[in-house]
Design a protein around this motif. Structure first.
Motif, PDB file in Angstrom:
ATOM      1  N   GLY A   1      14.820   5.800   5.581  1.00  0.00           N
ATOM      2  CA  GLY A   1      13.815   5.037   4.855  1.00  0.00           C
ATOM      3  C   GLY A   1      14.311   4.403   3.570  1.00  0.00           C
ATOM      4  O   GLY A   1      13.509   4.085   2.704  1.00  0.00           O
ATOM      5  N   PHE A   2      15.614   4.200   3.426  1.00  0.00           N
ATOM      6  CA  PHE A   2      16.114   3.704   2.143  1.00  0.00           C
ATOM      7  C   PHE A   2      16.455   2.231   2.124  1.00  0.00           C
ATOM      8  O   PHE A   2      16.875   1.727   1.090  1.00  0.00           O
TER       9      PHE A   2
ATOM     10  N   ALA B   1      11.691   0.980  -5.469  1.00  0.00           N
ATOM     11  CA  ALA B   1      12.427   2.189  -5.142  1.00  0.00           C
ATOM     12  C   ALA B   1      11.654   3.061  -4.154  1.00  0.00           C
ATOM     13  O   ALA B   1      12.250   3.880  -3.452  1.00  0.00           O
ATOM     14  N   GLU B   2      10.333   2.881  -4.089  1.00  0.00           N
ATOM     15  CA  GLU B   2       9.528   3.758  -3.239  1.00  0.00           C
ATOM     16  C   GLU B   2       8.240   3.059  -2.828  1.00  0.00           C
ATOM     17  O   GLU B   2       7.632   2.331  -3.622  1.00  0.00           O
ATOM     18  N   VAL B   3       7.842   3.281  -1.584  1.00  0.00           N
ATOM     19  CA  VAL B   3       6.562   2.813  -1.058  1.00  0.00           C
ATOM     20  C   VAL B   3       5.904   4.010  -0.399  1.00  0.00           C
ATOM     21  O   VAL B   3       6.533   4.698   0.406  1.00  0.00           O
ATOM     22  N   SER B   4       4.639   4.274  -0.724  1.00  0.00           N
ATOM     23  CA  SER B   4       3.927   5.391  -0.092  1.00  0.00           C
ATOM     24  C   SER B   4       2.462   5.025   0.128  1.00  0.00           C
ATOM     25  O   SER B   4       1.947   4.108  -0.499  1.00  0.00           O
TER      26      SER B   4
ATOM     27  N   THR C   1       1.037   2.772  -2.763  1.00  0.00           N
ATOM     28  CA  THR C   1       1.686   2.885  -4.064  1.00  0.00           C
ATOM     29  C   THR C   1       3.130   2.413  -3.963  1.00  0.00           C
ATOM     30  O   THR C   1       3.854   2.802  -3.053  1.00  0.00           O
ATOM     31  N   LEU C   2       3.523   1.571  -4.910  1.00  0.00           N
ATOM     32  CA  LEU C   2       4.877   1.034  -4.990  1.00  0.00           C
ATOM     33  C   LEU C   2       5.457   1.425  -6.345  1.00  0.00           C
ATOM     34  O   LEU C   2       4.774   1.316  -7.370  1.00  0.00           O
ATOM     35  N   LYS C   3       6.711   1.856  -6.358  1.00  0.00           N
ATOM     36  CA  LYS C   3       7.370   2.235  -7.615  1.00  0.00           C
ATOM     37  C   LYS C   3       8.655   1.444  -7.750  1.00  0.00           C
ATOM     38  O   LYS C   3       9.399   1.282  -6.780  1.00  0.00           O
ATOM     39  N   ARG C   4       8.904   0.972  -8.977  1.00  0.00           N
ATOM     40  CA  ARG C   4      10.160   0.273  -9.258  1.00  0.00           C
ATOM     41  C   ARG C   4      10.602   0.579 -10.682  1.00  0.00           C
ATOM     42  O   ARG C   4       9.790   0.912 -11.551  1.00  0.00           O
TER      43      ARG C   4
ATOM     44  N   GLU D   1       4.583   1.978 -11.738  1.00  0.00           N
ATOM     45  CA  GLU D   1       3.913   2.369 -10.499  1.00  0.00           C
ATOM     46  C   GLU D   1       2.703   1.469 -10.274  1.00  0.00           C
ATOM     47  O   GLU D   1       1.817   1.399 -11.124  1.00  0.00           O
TER      48      GLU D   1
END
Length: 150
Positions: free
Chosen positions: A11-12, A31-34, A68-71, A139
């Motif tokens: 998942g990267f 960096a992340e999607v949830s 939720t998206l994080k960068r 976030e």
């Protein structure tokens, strides 16, 4: 289009696009999607003269989870500007967001999720600490009307 294989993908390697054709832009480099989820409410029904002693379950309204998206903080203000559009009540602030999972060698898109009618409902700035070594992260939480996968 989804590409099947017997072992799970990592998942990267993924791309996020708020504007079609801008998947490679650093401003959408997350960096992340949830939270990619969907749910169908269930309505229960039973006739009083039914011969069985249980209810019939009927699919009801579909509900999409918040994504939720994080960068990392990169000095871009595009997320704050999008939140301002939404706060001002602009219907144009609703966008279709595309999330594409790539193969490990980035040669093909193996799965795509599409968020329809998405808009920011929460934007959290970074935690800043003088003695920490962590990267400051933003976030973004999106509300969406529908999510599909292909």
């Amino acid at each position: 289009m989804a590409v099947f294989r017997p072992t799970p993908y990592h998942g990267f390697n993924f791309l996020v696009s708020f504007v079609p054709g801008e998947e490679e832009e650093v401003s959408a480099g997350f960096a992340e999607v949830s939270g990619l989820s969907g749910e169908v409410a269930v309505a229960e029904h039973r006739f009083g003269n039914a011969r069985v002693n249980y209810v019939t379950k009927v699919p009801g309204v579909h509900k999409t989870g918040d994504v939720t998206l994080k960068r990392g903080v990169i000095g871009a203000t595009n997320l704050w500007e999008w939140l301002d559009e939404t706060r001002a009540g602009s219907l144009a602030s609703k966008r279709n967001v595309t999330i594409k999972l790539q193969s490990e060698d980035r040669s093909e898109v193996v799965m795509t999720w599409k968020l329809f009618g998405a808009f920011p409902m929460k934007l959290t700035g970074p935690t800043l600490t003088a003695k920490g070594g962590d990267l400051p992260m933003e976030e973004l939480t999106l509300a969406a009307e529908n999510i599909t996968s292909e």
